[in-house]
Design a protein around this motif. Structure first.
Motif, short mmCIF file in Angstrom:
data_model
loop_
_atom_site.label_atom_id
_atom_site.label_comp_id
_atom_site.label_asym_id
_atom_site.label_seq_id
_atom_site.Cartn_x
_atom_site.Cartn_y
_atom_site.Cartn_z
N PHE A 52 -38.40 5.96 4.82
CA PHE A 52 -37.67 5.58 6.02
C PHE A 52 -38.16 4.27 6.63
CE2 PHE A 52 -37.37 10.27 5.86
CZ PHE A 52 -36.02 10.33 5.55
N LEU A 53 -39.39 3.88 6.30
CA LEU A 53 -39.97 2.63 6.80
C LEU A 53 -40.49 1.81 5.64
CD1 LEU A 53 -42.18 3.78 9.84
CD2 LEU A 53 -39.90 2.75 9.92
N THR A 54 -40.60 0.52 5.88
CA THR A 54 -41.32 -0.36 4.96
C THR A 54 -42.50 -0.92 5.73
OG1 THR A 54 -40.02 -2.30 5.60
CG2 THR A 54 -39.23 -1.02 3.70
N SER A 55 -43.52 -1.31 4.99
CA SER A 55 -44.66 -1.95 5.62
C SER A 55 -45.06 -3.16 4.78
CB SER A 55 -45.84 -0.98 5.76
OG SER A 55 -46.31 -0.57 4.49
N LYS A 56 -45.48 -4.18 5.48
CA LYS A 56 -45.89 -5.41 4.82
C LYS A 56 -47.15 -5.90 5.52
CE LYS A 56 -44.25 -10.09 3.95
NZ LYS A 56 -43.18 -11.05 4.25
N LYS A 57 -48.17 -6.21 4.74
CA LYS A 57 -49.43 -6.70 5.29
C LYS A 57 -49.38 -8.20 5.54
CE LYS A 57 -52.22 -3.20 2.99
NZ LYS A 57 -53.31 -2.92 2.08
N GLY A 58 -50.29 -8.67 6.36
CA GLY A 58 -50.46 -10.10 6.55
C GLY A 58 -49.60 -10.69 7.64
N HIS A 59 -49.68 -12.01 7.74
CA HIS A 59 -48.94 -12.75 8.76
C HIS A 59 -47.43 -12.52 8.59
CE1 HIS A 59 -48.17 -15.79 11.74
NE2 HIS A 59 -47.32 -16.38 10.91
N GLY A 60 -46.78 -12.16 9.66
CA GLY A 60 -45.35 -11.88 9.60
C GLY A 60 -45.04 -10.48 9.10
N GLY A 61 -46.08 -9.72 8.84
CA GLY A 61 -45.88 -8.36 8.33
C GLY A 61 -45.73 -7.36 9.45
N GLY A 62 -45.68 -6.13 9.06
CA GLY A 62 -45.55 -5.04 10.03
C GLY A 62 -44.68 -3.93 9.48
N TRP A 63 -44.15 -3.14 10.37
CA TRP A 63 -43.35 -1.97 10.03
C TRP A 63 -41.89 -2.24 10.38
CZ3 TRP A 63 -45.84 2.01 7.70
CH2 TRP A 63 -47.22 2.04 7.81
N ALA A 64 -41.00 -1.83 9.49
CA ALA A 64 -39.57 -2.01 9.73
C ALA A 64 -38.81 -0.82 9.15
CB ALA A 64 -39.08 -3.30 9.08
N LEU A 65 -37.64 -0.58 9.70
CA LEU A 65 -36.78 0.48 9.17
C LEU A 65 -36.32 0.11 7.77
CD1 LEU A 65 -34.59 1.23 12.31
CD2 LEU A 65 -36.29 2.76 11.27
N ALA A 66 -36.36 1.07 6.87
CA ALA A 66 -35.92 0.84 5.49
C ALA A 66 -34.49 1.34 5.28
CB ALA A 66 -36.86 1.55 4.51
N VAL A 67 -34.03 2.18 6.18
CA VAL A 67 -32.68 2.74 6.09
C VAL A 67 -32.06 2.73 7.49
CG1 VAL A 67 -33.23 4.24 4.12
CG2 VAL A 67 -33.47 5.12 6.42
N PRO A 68 -30.75 2.78 7.57
CA PRO A 68 -30.11 2.81 8.89
C PRO A 68 -30.42 4.11 9.63
CG PRO A 68 -28.46 2.63 7.11
CD PRO A 68 -29.79 2.76 6.47
N LEU A 69 -30.33 4.06 10.94
CA LEU A 69 -30.61 5.24 11.76
C LEU A 69 -29.72 6.43 11.40
CD1 LEU A 69 -31.08 3.64 15.31
CD2 LEU A 69 -32.84 4.32 13.66
N GLU A 70 -28.53 6.16 10.88
CA GLU A 70 -27.61 7.23 10.49
C GLU A 70 -28.16 8.07 9.35
OE1 GLU A 70 -26.73 3.96 10.66
OE2 GLU A 70 -25.45 3.96 12.43
N LYS A 71 -29.11 7.53 8.60
CA LYS A 71 -29.65 8.22 7.43
C LYS A 71 -30.95 8.98 7.74
CE LYS A 71 -26.69 6.45 4.48
NZ LYS A 71 -25.77 7.24 3.73
N ILE A 72 -31.39 8.96 9.00
CA ILE A 72 -32.65 9.62 9.37
C ILE A 72 -32.34 10.71 10.39
CG2 ILE A 72 -34.99 9.32 10.25
CD1 ILE A 72 -34.67 6.28 9.75
N THR A 73 -32.77 11.94 10.09
CA THR A 73 -32.57 13.05 11.03
C THR A 73 -33.89 13.38 11.72
OG1 THR A 73 -33.11 14.80 9.44
CG2 THR A 73 -30.79 14.05 9.52
#
Length: 152
Positions: A52-73
């Protein structure tokens, strides 16, 4: 008795994530949760592992949604948090040989399991998009005119 608010808090973070174009750092999430970044990463990792999330290390990184909110219960988030207890009370085993305690525990355990199944079944029908729609309605009725920022 203290309540486990991880589900509510993580739902809050996810709805805020949908409002941001850039990934949120662990530090930003930790600040919102009033905890340290390690605890934030641990909570978010279950959601990343579930896809449901992606993560990326380093500058400009962080946590982001990997799927739309409609796909997460709600159930998805609950499961990603490790299936926390839904009730703060339950059977005791202070006197396991006591027939009264045994009768209470059997009835209480069966009733709690039935209630848990109903609750989790309902969780499976509510998406984060449903919650976000509720938020959008509140925002429309609010005098707020800016872009929603992290609360807290």
């Amino acid at each position: 008795m203290r309540r486990d608010s991880r589900l509510s808090r993580m739902l809050h973070v996810l709805i805020h994530m949908a409002e941001h174009d850039e990934p949120l750092t662990s530090e930003a999430v930790a600040s919102f949760l009033s905890t340290n970044p390690v605890v934030a990463r641990r909570s978010m990792a279950g959601l990343r592992d579930a896809g449901f999330l992606t993560s990326k290390k380093g500058h400009g990184g962080g946590w982001a949604l990997a799927v739309p909110l409609e796909k997460i219960t709600l159930l998805d988030v609950y499961n990603a948090l490790g299936d926390p207890a839904v009730f703060a009370f339950g059977p005791t085993d202070d006197q396991p040989d006591c027939l009264v305690e045994q009768a209470i525990n059997e009835r209480l355990a069966a009733t709690l399991e039935e209630a848990r199944a109903l609750l989790l079944g309902r969780f499976a029908t509510i998406t984060l998009a449903d919650i976000n729609a509720d938020f959008e309605e509140k925002l429309k009725a609010s005098p707020w005119t800016g872009k929603p920022e992290f609360c807290g």
